[in-house]
Design an enzyme around this catalytic site. Structure first.
Site, short mmCIF file in Angstrom:
data_model
loop_
_atom_site.label_atom_id
_atom_site.label_comp_id
_atom_site.label_asym_id
_atom_site.label_seq_id
_atom_site.Cartn_x
_atom_site.Cartn_y
_atom_site.Cartn_z
N LYS A 180 -1.40 -8.67 16.65
CA LYS A 180 -1.82 -8.09 14.91
C LYS A 180 -0.82 -9.83 14.49
CE LYS A 180 -2.58 -3.97 13.66
NZ LYS A 180 -1.95 -3.12 13.53
N LYS B 265 -2.29 -12.16 12.20
CA LYS B 265 -2.33 -12.19 10.43
C LYS B 265 -1.43 -13.00 9.87
CE LYS B 265 -2.84 -7.05 9.27
NZ LYS B 265 -2.77 -6.45 8.59
N LYS C 14 -15.52 15.67 -11.53
CA LYS C 14 -14.91 16.46 -10.44
C LYS C 14 -16.18 16.50 -9.38
CE LYS C 14 -12.90 20.41 -8.61
NZ LYS C 14 -13.53 21.02 -8.52
N ASP D 137 -6.09 -6.54 3.04
CA ASP D 137 -5.20 -6.99 3.43
C ASP D 137 -4.10 -7.42 2.61
OD1 ASP D 137 -3.36 -7.69 5.92
OD2 ASP D 137 -4.56 -6.76 7.15
N ILE D 138 -3.02 -6.69 2.17
CA ILE D 138 -1.97 -7.44 1.49
C ILE D 138 -1.21 -8.52 2.09
CG2 ILE D 138 -0.52 -6.93 0.10
CD1 ILE D 138 -1.19 -3.90 -0.29
N PHE E 243 4.43 -4.30 8.87
CA PHE E 243 4.55 -2.55 10.92
C PHE E 243 3.68 -2.63 10.84
CE2 PHE E 243 8.49 -0.29 9.86
CZ PHE E 243 9.22 -2.18 8.71
N ASN F 82 -2.47 9.62 2.76
CA ASN F 82 -2.16 9.17 4.26
C ASN F 82 -0.43 9.86 4.17
OD1 ASN F 82 0.63 7.67 4.19
ND2 ASN F 82 -1.27 6.28 3.91
N ASP G 241 -6.50 0.96 4.40
CA ASP G 241 -7.61 -0.06 4.89
C ASP G 241 -9.08 -0.03 4.42
OD1 ASP G 241 -5.76 -0.80 6.83
OD2 ASP G 241 -6.55 0.66 8.45
#
Ligand code: CTP
Length: 401
Positions: free
Chosen positions: A336, A340, A288, A305-306, A322, A209, A278
């Site tokens: 969230k 969490k 390849k 999910d850390i 975040f 990302n 994710d």
């Protein structure tokens, strides 16, 4: 409160933000600094010298060739006296004069004569801020060793919105003297993740990302400045390793998970600023992947999910997540926070024109159990200062509750 044993020369130039400098003078004075004020003639049309005189307890200097003031403290003496020159607000005109070495009034002459560190807090209309001439002047000043504080993004006195608002006096004060608050994270161990993760598809390709890692690195630098012992777990970024901070480099979400879970129990605070993938490819091809069919489907599997795993630890650190949102920011962030079991969540908009991913600036909506605070668009370093201040405040409130 710790005191600042500094002699500060506060230059005030002619912008509407000059009214905020009265508060700034007061804040610096209250921290124990000896403040002398120099105003340009146009600044005196926004705020009277008497205001600053009353706030600092010293006469204000306004003209280069004033017989009385020259007798009391000539411009060279004044420049020699200062430990630090802070110009707030610094108008486009003042920045232009400083950058060119013009010395046609007291403030610009002092700048030329000063050998101490110089800080400027620009304030101007957003179009003036964006003008190439202003950008060039700023770059020249930075090259000359001047530190530029801000400006912020937001509503302007002229009715426009954009970058150019002077930083708030509290922020300027904190940026100048981070230890004035007594190093609010002294003795704390802080674990921070930063950057993207890379999820390999085959030996040459990966899914990732746009995260640059700037927010996480700014947090790590500021946490260290606030007195914390910092461990930074970083995905692949193009940023220099922060000095004096232990950095563990990882690549995949699973590697980040393993590194964080091995460390978390030893820390007082965990800040998950990394943009963890994710999903990752269900299988990594050994060779390849060749181009054959018109369509290629890649099976992906959810990563662990850390953040949630840290928050579920029996003796969990103060856990800050975040959230990057494209809609209903406050609602999603608060959900969230609960789902969490976090202590705090910092949410920002993504996919918009400015701020967020891969930008030097950010704005955050911060939620904690029972509270909320908006951090307006600013340089990520300023945002990091403000967020860590909030965290320190919450932790200290917790430990004295
Ligand atoms: N995060 C994490 N581990 C993951 C995915 C995300 O620790 N495998 C953390 C990030 O470091 C960040 C927070 O979760 O602190 C926010 O991630 P985000 O993608 O916004 O939220 P999600 O819970 O993944 O929800 P969604 O993507 O559906 O919005």
């Amino acid at each position: 409160m710790k005191t600042i044993s500094k002699r500060i020369l506060l230059g005030v130039s002619g912008g509407i933000a000059a009214y905020k400098s009265a508060q700034l003078a007061r804040l610096l004075y209250r921290q124990g600094a000896d403040v002398r004020v120099v105003m340009t003639i146009s600044a005196t049309r926004f705020v009277t010298p008497l205001t600053f005189q009353a706030l600092t307890g010293h006469p204000v200097h306004t003209t280069l060739l004033d017989e009385h003031q020259e007798n009391a403290m000539g411009h060279i003496n004044l420049a020699r006296w200062a430990d630090l020159l802070l110009v707030a607000p610094a108008t486009a005109n003042v920045l232009a004069k400083f950058s060119q070495g013009l010395a046609d009034d007291l403030l610009s002459t002092l700048y030329l004569a000063a050998e101490c560190p110089v800080f400027v807090a620009p304030a101007m209309n957003q179009a003036m801020w964006a003008k190439p001439a202003t950008r060039e002047n700023l770059q020249r000043l930075k090259n000359h060793g001047v530190t530029v504080l801000g400006p912020e993004q937001g509503e302007q006195a002229c009715g426009e919105t954009g970058p150019g608002r002077m930083l708030e006096p509290e922020t300027i004060c904190r940026l100048l003297f981070p230890s004035a608050n007594g190093a609010p994270l002294q003795g704390k161990k802080v674990l921070i993740t930063a950057g993207p993760t890379r999820e390999p598809l085959d030996p040459v390709r990966y899914i990732s990302n746009r995260s640059s890692g700037k927010m996480g690195y700014a947090l790590a630098n500021v946490a260290a400045k606030f007195g914390a012992e910092v461990t930074l777990i970083s995905g692949p970024v193009a940023l220099p390793a922060p000095a004096g901070i232990k950095v563990l480099s990882v690549e995949t979400a699973q590697q980040m998970y393993d590194a964080v879970l091995a460390q978390a129990h030893r820390h007082d605070i965990y800040i998950g600023a990394a943009a963890v993938a994710d999903y990752s490819p269900a299988a990594v091809e050994k060779e390849k992947i060749k181009k054959h069919a018109d369509e290629l489907l890649l099976p992906l599997q959810k990563t662990r999910d850390i953040l949630a795993a840290v928050a579920a630890l029996p003796d969990k650190p103060y856990t800050v997540g975040f959230a990057a949102e494209t809609e209903d920011l406050a609602l999603h962030a608060q959900k969230k926070l609960q789902r969490k079991n976090l202590d705090m969540i910092a949410a920002n908009w993504v996919g918009r024109e400015s701020g967020g991913f891969d930008s030097d600036r950010n704005a955050l909506s911060v939620f904690w159990q029972g509270g909320h605070c908006q951090l307006e668009m600013a340089d990520k370093r300023v945002i990091a200062e403000q967020l860590l201040d909030l965290i320190a405040e919450r932790i200290n409130a917790k430990s004295t509750a």
